[in-house]
Write a protein that holds these residues in place. Structure first.
Motif, PDB file in Angstrom:
ATOM      1  N   LYS A  58       6.996  -4.153  -7.175  1.00  0.00           N
ATOM      2  CA  LYS A  58       5.656  -3.796  -6.721  1.00  0.00           C
ATOM      3  C   LYS A  58       5.193  -4.752  -5.625  1.00  0.00           C
ATOM      4  O   LYS A  58       5.355  -5.962  -5.731  1.00  0.00           O
ATOM      5  CB  LYS A  58       4.662  -3.828  -7.880  1.00  0.00           C
ATOM      6  N   ALA A  59       4.646  -4.191  -4.557  1.00  0.00           N
ATOM      7  CA  ALA A  59       4.054  -4.989  -3.483  1.00  0.00           C
ATOM      8  C   ALA A  59       2.591  -5.296  -3.823  1.00  0.00           C
ATOM      9  O   ALA A  59       2.113  -4.985  -4.915  1.00  0.00           O
ATOM     10  CB  ALA A  59       4.175  -4.249  -2.164  1.00  0.00           C
ATOM     11  N   ALA A  60       1.865  -5.872  -2.885  1.00  0.00           N
ATOM     12  CA  ALA A  60       0.474  -6.236  -3.148  1.00  0.00           C
ATOM     13  C   ALA A  60      -0.429  -5.012  -3.279  1.00  0.00           C
ATOM     14  O   ALA A  60      -1.363  -5.000  -4.077  1.00  0.00           O
ATOM     15  CB  ALA A  60      -0.039  -7.160  -2.047  1.00  0.00           C
ATOM     16  N   SER A  61      -0.165  -3.978  -2.474  1.00  0.00           N
ATOM     17  CA  SER A  61      -0.963  -2.752  -2.581  1.00  0.00           C
ATOM     18  C   SER A  61      -0.570  -1.981  -3.830  1.00  0.00           C
ATOM     19  O   SER A  61       0.619  -1.858  -4.154  1.00  0.00           O
ATOM     20  CB  SER A  61      -0.744  -1.874  -1.337  1.00  0.00           C
ATOM     21  N   GLU A  62      -1.559  -1.436  -4.512  1.00  0.00           N
ATOM     22  CA  GLU A  62      -1.312  -0.803  -5.803  1.00  0.00           C
ATOM     23  C   GLU A  62      -0.423   0.431  -5.715  1.00  0.00           C
ATOM     24  O   GLU A  62       0.230   0.815  -6.684  1.00  0.00           O
ATOM     25  CB  GLU A  62      -2.646  -0.422  -6.475  1.00  0.00           C
ATOM     26  N   TRP A  63      -0.329   1.051  -4.548  1.00  0.00           N
ATOM     27  CA  TRP A  63       0.442   2.276  -4.383  1.00  0.00           C
ATOM     28  C   TRP A  63       1.873   2.035  -3.918  1.00  0.00           C
ATOM     29  O   TRP A  63       2.683   2.957  -3.867  1.00  0.00           O
ATOM     30  CB  TRP A  63      -0.247   3.202  -3.361  1.00  0.00           C
ATOM     31  N   LEU A  64       2.222   0.784  -3.597  1.00  0.00           N
ATOM     32  CA  LEU A  64       3.460   0.526  -2.870  1.00  0.00           C
ATOM     33  C   LEU A  64       4.502  -0.164  -3.745  1.00  0.00           C
ATOM     34  O   LEU A  64       4.301  -1.286  -4.220  1.00  0.00           O
ATOM     35  CB  LEU A  64       3.153  -0.322  -1.633  1.00  0.00           C
ATOM     36  N   TYR A  65       5.626   0.525  -3.965  1.00  0.00           N
ATOM     37  CA  TYR A  65       6.773  -0.006  -4.683  1.00  0.00           C
ATOM     38  C   TYR A  65       7.977  -0.019  -3.737  1.00  0.00           C
ATOM     39  O   TYR A  65       8.116   0.859  -2.885  1.00  0.00           O
ATOM     40  CB  TYR A  65       7.075   0.844  -5.913  1.00  0.00           C
ATOM     41  N   VAL A  66       8.834  -1.003  -3.897  1.00  0.00           N
ATOM     42  CA  VAL A  66       9.989  -1.151  -3.018  1.00  0.00           C
ATOM     43  C   VAL A  66      11.118  -0.253  -3.526  1.00  0.00           C
ATOM     44  O   VAL A  66      11.773  -0.559  -4.521  1.00  0.00           O
ATOM     45  CB  VAL A  66      10.446  -2.624  -2.956  1.00  0.00           C
TER      46      VAL A  66
END
Length: 508
Positions: free
Chosen positions: A376-384
């Motif tokens: 998970k990145a910092a933005s709640e919608w963004l996964y690598v």
């Protein structure tokens, strides 16, 4: 026949993710290889473009300088409760005054291309095209000339969400078909003024986000949600026609003399079927049609996807025969903005918003055992999820007759203070996503270039300045000073252009 079968056209492109063990699925998608293999410049064609991207409202500032008129984002960001940190783009990162410094950074970091957008209201302050603002023309001429002096190719986006406010107040913006005429005047003016030096044009950036977030959920400017059952589809319809009209103008008036190309940028979160159940497979296919098919089907096939017509009925506008002729193959290349992916399952209680409800699907981020789809990145919608970009590229290639593709945005953001400059997660992200892009090229996808989002930390729309997507850190508290991050130096080494700069910080 099962009712879901008629809605699903692309089963061959959908993996049965949850019917195999997680490790086996990752192996199938070469995730482990991407972790272990160091991507290099030699993994890409010799003429492959590496660039960075920005947009006008997010970086320029100078909202009342140089003859610029107000945009819908000026009004929206000054409305109480719309921006998480109560900020706005009045100053942004002051690119208007610091563009030479920023272009120097692009050159020093070795990038071949710079994708930026023109502010419509800097060219026509009221959006109507009655009188061109010469100060705006001069500003963008200066940027183009500065780029070319440094050997950097300009890629210009005509519309990146900042509609002139007057067009919204006067006629309702994108829900009124008259806007196609005004966009055509604006595009024609830009082709005329800049086309002698600019050879790559993007008409509209992510029309899906304008349609859905601007006219359905209301979380982006102009923030409308009163008529969400019809307005997002009107807004999308008119953006498609605006694109095709601008493309036609370029072909008829400028192509022979200028020799440029005109494309459209779409965005897609890869949709992976949650299981081998026919309803989940159908939901995943439906999700792709509601993202990519919404905009590319009319251009390549003359109609909206059948599943959209079936589910939306007369809420989905019709193209006239004349418009179908205008749309026919009205694109020289496809731009793809791709950040993350989801598992998709059929759902009878879908997400809010007419656009999401009409799809009857659920977006899932966990494997069956509870592990997330990617880091998970910092933005709640963004996964690598690097395997997702390869799948999207192959999907576009196989569904739309292998068009030239540019990855026009790709990145994740950072949050912990210690990763602001030494952004290790973003370096891993770029390594893995670029490795996936190189494999898509080997698969046969005609990918011509890759633009990282973004050159600079900037105003991130409804998130204000709380998220940082830049390769270059901007110190908001100390005069907007620029500091390249580890990810910027990683790109410098990857691209291997003959440019050397002193590294202020050892990169990852």
């Amino acid at each position: 026949m099962n009712e879901f079968v008629t809605e699903s056209y692309y089963f061959p492109f959908l993996s049965l993710a949850k019917m195999v063990k997680k490790d086996e699925f990752l192996k199938q998608n070469e995730h482990q290889e991407s972790n272990n293999k160091q991507v290099s410049r030699s993994d890409f064609p010799p003429d492959f473009i590496f660039g960075v991207a920005t947009s006008a409202y997010q970086i320029e500032g100078a909202c009342k300088e140089g003859g610029r008129g107000a945009s819908i984002w000026d009004a929206f960001s000054h409305t109480e409760g719309k921006i998480i940190d109560k900020s706005n783009g009045d100053v942004a990162v002051d690119h208007y005054h610091r563009y030479k410094e920023d272009i120097d950074l692009i050159a020093k970091l070795g990038f071949d291309g710079y994708r930026f957008s023109i502010s419509w209201s800097r060219i026509f302050p009221d959006g109507l095209g009655t009188k061109v603002n010469e100060e705006g023309i001069t500003f963008y001429n200066n940027i183009i000339d500065a780029l070319l002096e440094k050997g950097i190719t300009p890629y210009i986006t005509l519309y990146h969400w900042d509609l002139p406010l007057h067009l919204h107040d006067k006629m309702g913006g994108w829900v009124n078909k008259e806007i196609v005429k005004y966009f055509a005047i604006y595009a024609d003016t830009c082709f005329s003024c800049f086309g002698d030096r600019v050879k790559k044009w993007i008409t509209i950036n992510e029309p899906l986000q304008t349609a859905v977030n601007g006219y359905d959920t209301g979380i982006f400017a102009p923030g409308r949600r009163q008529h969400s059952s019809t307005e997002p589809y009107l807004a999308a319809h008119h953006q498609i026609l605006a694109h095709a009209t601008a493309f036609s103008i370029y072909q008829s008036k400028y192509k022979d003399k200028q020799g440029g190309k005109v494309g459209l940028v779409v965005d897609c979160e890869w949709a992976e079927a949650n299981s081998d159940k026919i309803e989940d497979l159908s939901a995943a296919a439906r999700r792709l049609d509601f993202q990519l098919g919404w905009y590319l089907h009319p251009i390549y096939y003359g109609e909206y996807p059948e599943v959209m017509r079936k589910r939306l009925g007369d809420r989905l506008p019709e193209f006239t025969q004349e418009e179908k002729e205008l749309l026919k193959h009205a694109v020289d290349f496809v731009g793809l903005n791709q950040y993350t992916s989801r598992f998709i399952a059929h759902a009878t209680s879908p997400e809010e918003g007419d656009y999401y409800k009409s799809q009857e699907m659920e977006r899932i981020v966990e494997w069956e055992g509870g592990e997330i789809i990617g880091e998970k990145a910092a933005s709640e919608w963004l996964y690598v999820v690097p395997w997702g970009i390869r799948k999207v590229l192959n999907y576009i290639s196989k569904t739309y007759n292998n068009p030239p593709i540019f990855v026009t945005e790709n990145d994740n953001d950072t949050s912990p203070l210690h990763e602001m400059l030494d952004d290790k997660l973003r370096v891993r992200y770029f390594k893995e996503y670029l490795a996936a892009v190189s494999r898509a090229i080997k698969d046969g996808a005609d990918v011509r270039g890759y633009f990282a989002w973004s050159l600079l930390d900037n105003f991130e729309w409804a998130q204000g300045y709380t998220k940082r997507f830049g390769l270059v850190y901007v110190d908001y508290k100390n005069g907007l000073a620029r500091h390249p991050k580890s990810s910027a130096y990683w790109f410098l080494r990857l691209i291997e252009r003959p440019v050397k700069i002193r590294m202020a910080k050892k990169s990852n």
